[in-house]
Design an enzyme around this catalytic site. Structure first.
Site, short mmCIF file in Angstrom:
data_model
loop_
_atom_site.label_atom_id
_atom_site.label_comp_id
_atom_site.label_asym_id
_atom_site.label_seq_id
_atom_site.Cartn_x
_atom_site.Cartn_y
_atom_site.Cartn_z
N GLY A 34 0.80 -1.22 0.00
CA GLY A 34 0.00 0.00 0.00
C GLY A 34 0.83 1.27 0.00
N GLN A 35 0.14 2.40 -0.08
CA GLN A 35 0.80 3.70 -0.16
C GLN A 35 1.61 4.01 1.11
OE1 GLN A 35 -1.71 6.72 -2.67
NE2 GLN A 35 -3.10 5.82 -1.19
N ASP B 272 -1.29 -13.98 8.11
CA ASP B 272 -2.74 -13.77 8.01
C ASP B 272 -3.18 -13.04 9.27
OD1 ASP B 272 -5.47 -13.84 7.79
OD2 ASP B 272 -5.66 -16.02 7.92
N ALA C 145 -4.98 -2.21 5.47
CA ALA C 145 -6.39 -1.83 5.65
C ALA C 145 -7.20 -2.21 4.42
CB ALA C 145 -6.52 -0.32 5.90
N THR D 79 -9.68 -0.65 2.09
CA THR D 79 -10.01 0.76 1.83
C THR D 79 -10.97 0.98 0.66
OG1 THR D 79 -8.02 0.99 0.47
CG2 THR D 79 -7.83 1.58 2.81
N ASP E 41 -10.98 9.54 8.80
CA ASP E 41 -12.00 10.56 9.05
C ASP E 41 -13.41 10.00 8.88
OD1 ASP E 41 -11.39 10.25 6.29
OD2 ASP E 41 -12.26 12.21 5.81
N TYR F 256 -17.44 0.81 5.61
CA TYR F 256 -16.01 1.04 5.78
C TYR F 256 -15.73 1.81 7.07
CZ TYR F 256 -11.59 3.58 5.25
OH TYR F 256 -10.36 4.14 5.48
N LYS G 227 -13.72 0.56 10.55
CA LYS G 227 -12.57 1.26 11.12
C LYS G 227 -12.86 1.71 12.55
CE LYS G 227 -9.22 2.22 9.17
NZ LYS G 227 -7.93 1.48 9.04
N TRP H 65 -7.96 11.28 2.90
CA TRP H 65 -7.64 11.64 1.52
C TRP H 65 -6.17 11.38 1.17
CZ3 TRP H 65 -10.57 16.70 -0.23
CH2 TRP H 65 -11.91 16.64 0.19
#
Length: 291
Positions: free
Chosen positions: A10-11, A36, A60, A62, A102, A125, A129, A151
């Site tokens: 991921g990012q 896992d 996550a 997302t 958020d 979602y 979270k 974001w």
């Protein structure tokens, strides 16, 4: 320190890898095929061999709209896995850094959300979270840091910035939602905050986004403007503001989800919050260099 990062593709994990490449820590990144996280037994088996001082959860689910129908998969990664990681860290006496969103808020407040404001997610979602946050605070309140963000984008992976650049190259004009307000966040700054929290064992709930406020429409205009300056785009197209009602999605999104970072500024003294336009410019420089 011995640091384990859950997530590899991921990012956030990408930015953590870049930062940690020069850090004086023993670091292990674990992909899905390595552990896992929906299984406590798998976590215990894998992490016990690594003996981490700190675990950073950069994993996550997302896909906000898909979550409305993939409830089980979403909940497994965003809630059950977080509880499992908290239970492991409790018995191993390790510190856990976890990233939230958020979207745990309903978006109706109209002013920046404080860390202790009421949680009231509007979609699957956000609920998953929120459930992850609750589980972590129940199991490991003294040895965990929850960082809510929003974001997120980077030069790596799929995100709003890269999608906009592609559409601005291909389309004669775009319509972008102007009635959802938040703050863009470059994943590089978020990664620095996560690492700092893990290095210092800073416990609590914090908010991390870049500075400033924008609608998705404002964000799109800035992407086009700065990308044109840097030569990443070669033409200007009209970008029209549209209401959310003209772009219906399966998941309900908060109309206003700016996060208050007063507490973060006071505590995260080595991490510097930067305005989102400046961070966007830095990311686009990186994108240009990569291309």
């Amino acid at each position: 320190m011995n640091i384990v990062v859950i997530g590899k593709s991921g990012q956030l994990a990408f930015e953590l890898q870049r930062i940690l490449a020069t850090a004086e820590h023993n670091v292990t990144f674990l992909a899905r095929h390595d552990v896992d996280i929906t299984s406590l037994a798998s976590i215990e088996r894998t992490l016990s061999a690594l003996s981490p001082d700190t675990v950073i959860n950069a994993s996550a689910y997302t896909a906000v709209d898909r979550a409305e129908t993939e409830l089980e998969a979403c909940n497994a990664i965003n809630a059950i896995a977080v509880k499992n990681l908290a239970m492991y860290c409790k018995q191993a006496k390790a510190f856990l850094v976890h990233v939230s969103t958020d979207y745990v808020f309903n978006g109706l407040k109209g002013s920046p959300y404080l860390t202790n404001d009421k949680i009231e997610p509007q979609g699957a979602y956000g609920k998953s979270k929120a459930d992850g946050e609750k589980a972590l605070l129940e199991v490991l309140p003294e040895a965990s840091c929850i960082i809510r963000t929003a974001w997120v984008y980077s030069a790596h992976g799929s995100n709003f910035v890269k999608t906009m650049l592609r559409l601005m190259s291909d389309k004669p004009q775009l319509g972008v939602i102007d009635d959802q307000i938040g703050t863009p966040t470059w994943a590089h700054g978020l990664a620095q905050a996560c690492l700092w929290a893990g290095e210092t064992n800073t416990a609590g709930v914090f908010h991390w986004t870049d500075e400033g406020v924008a609608s998705w429409y404002d964000f799109a205009l800035a992407i086009q403007e700065i990308a044109l300056e840097k030569g990443l785009l070669n033409k200007t197209i009209p970008i029209l503001p549209i209401p959310s009602s003209q772009y219906p999605t399966p998941a309900k999104r908060p109309h206003y989800s700016v996060l208050d970072k007063t507490k973060t500024r006071e505590i995260f003294t080595s991490c510097h919050l930067v305005h989102w336009r400046k961070q966007l410019s830095a990311m686009l420089d990186e994108l240009k260099a990569n291309n």
